[in-house]
Design a protein around this motif. Structure first.
Motif, short mmCIF file in Angstrom:
data_model
loop_
_atom_site.label_atom_id
_atom_site.label_comp_id
_atom_site.label_asym_id
_atom_site.label_seq_id
_atom_site.Cartn_x
_atom_site.Cartn_y
_atom_site.Cartn_z
N LEU A 7 0.67 -1.27 -0.02
CA LEU A 7 0.04 0.15 -0.01
C LEU A 7 0.81 1.10 0.12
CD1 LEU A 7 -3.03 -0.92 2.65
CD2 LEU A 7 -3.00 -1.06 0.05
N GLY A 8 2.07 1.13 0.38
CA GLY A 8 2.95 2.22 0.49
C GLY A 8 3.66 2.57 -1.04
N THR A 9 3.41 1.74 -1.84
CA THR A 9 4.40 1.74 -3.05
C THR A 9 3.83 2.86 -3.91
OG1 THR A 9 2.78 0.33 -4.32
CG2 THR A 9 4.67 -0.67 -3.11
N ALA A 10 4.98 3.23 -4.58
CA ALA A 10 4.59 4.61 -5.62
C ALA A 10 3.31 4.42 -6.53
CB ALA A 10 5.56 4.83 -6.54
N ALA A 11 3.12 3.24 -7.06
CA ALA A 11 2.10 2.96 -7.91
C ALA A 11 0.74 3.07 -7.06
CB ALA A 11 2.10 1.58 -8.58
N VAL A 12 0.67 2.23 -6.11
CA VAL A 12 -0.65 2.69 -5.15
C VAL A 12 -0.95 3.91 -4.64
CG1 VAL A 12 -1.66 1.61 -3.18
CG2 VAL A 12 -0.37 0.15 -4.52
N GLN A 13 0.13 4.61 -4.37
CA GLN A 13 -0.13 6.06 -3.77
C GLN A 13 -0.36 7.03 -5.30
OE1 GLN A 13 2.75 7.56 -1.33
NE2 GLN A 13 2.05 6.24 0.38
N ALA A 14 -0.11 6.73 -6.18
CA ALA A 14 -0.51 7.39 -7.35
C ALA A 14 -1.93 6.97 -7.67
CB ALA A 14 0.38 7.12 -8.70
N ALA A 15 -2.37 5.67 -7.63
CA ALA A 15 -3.78 5.48 -7.64
C ALA A 15 -4.63 6.06 -6.86
CB ALA A 15 -3.97 3.79 -7.68
#
Length: 213
Positions: A188-196
């Motif tokens: 949940l802390g990855t860049a892709a998830v945070q962008a979403a």
């Protein structure tokens, strides 16, 4: 959610208060995502692994209309009040954090008596009621409105009336899949998830290094 089901992942969506009630009645899970206050309560009760807690971010309350409908003026407190008074119907949830707050806001603004215009959503997204034409306007967290097709978001409540809901997540105490649950929290802390998250009207919190344990 279909992909999650295909992988054997069972996901339950509901308002924090409803989930807290289910947990109190014995419902089990590996990962819990609730309001920060909900996670704090469960931590005090020893029902989550306190060291696993991560802050996810926050979202504010917004107003939506059915897709293609005219967008009313909600840019000021007075404009919002006029819009709510002139609407044929307004929807909000009964037990969700945004629904409870919005009901209180109607009281505060002195317009709660127009009960014939209220559509109370017991479960599920308020946006679904708007998309189906069951309500002209709907109020819910922006992050809950954004993913639902068939609506247009008018915008957030005016700053003077806005209330952010902060969310957190943690591994449930007694989980037999703690490593996998922790890996999910890390994901949940990855860049892709945070962008979403940002694309769906949710402001992610900065992530700090994971605490041991």
């Amino acid at each position: 959610m279909l992909d999650a089901a295909a992988r054997g992942l069972r996901v339950q969506f509901h308002a924090t208060q409803a989930l807290l009630k289910s947990i109190a009645e014995g419902e089990r899970a590996d990962v819990l995502i609730l309001t920060a206050q909900g996670i704090e309560q469960l931590a005090r009760e020893g029902k989550v692994v306190a060291a696993s807690r991560v802050e996810l971010g926050a979202s504010g309350v917004g107003i939506a209309v059915r897709a293609g409908a005219p967008k009313p003026d909600i840019r000021s407190v007075d404009a919002l009040k006029r819009t709510l008074l002139s609407a044929q119907s307004v929807a909000h949830s009964r037990v969700g954090a945004s629904g409870i707050y919005f009901a209180q806001l109607l009281e505060k603004m002195g317009i709660a008596d127009g009960r014939k215009k209220r559509v109370i959503v017991e479960k599920g997204p308020v946006a679904a009621a708007i998309a189906k034409g069951e309500a002209e306007l709907g109020a819910q967290l922006l992050c809950e409105l954004a993913p639902v097709p068939g609506i247009d978001i008018v915008g957030p409540l005016p700053d003077e009336l806005q209330k952010l809901s902060v969310f957190a997540a943690a591994v449930m105490a007694g989980s037999a899949k703690r490593a996998a649950a922790q890996a999910f929290l890390d994901f949940l802390g990855t860049a892709a998830v945070q962008a979403a998250m940002r694309e769906n009207q949710f402001s992610p919190a900065p992530r700090s290094p994971r605490r041991p344990g």
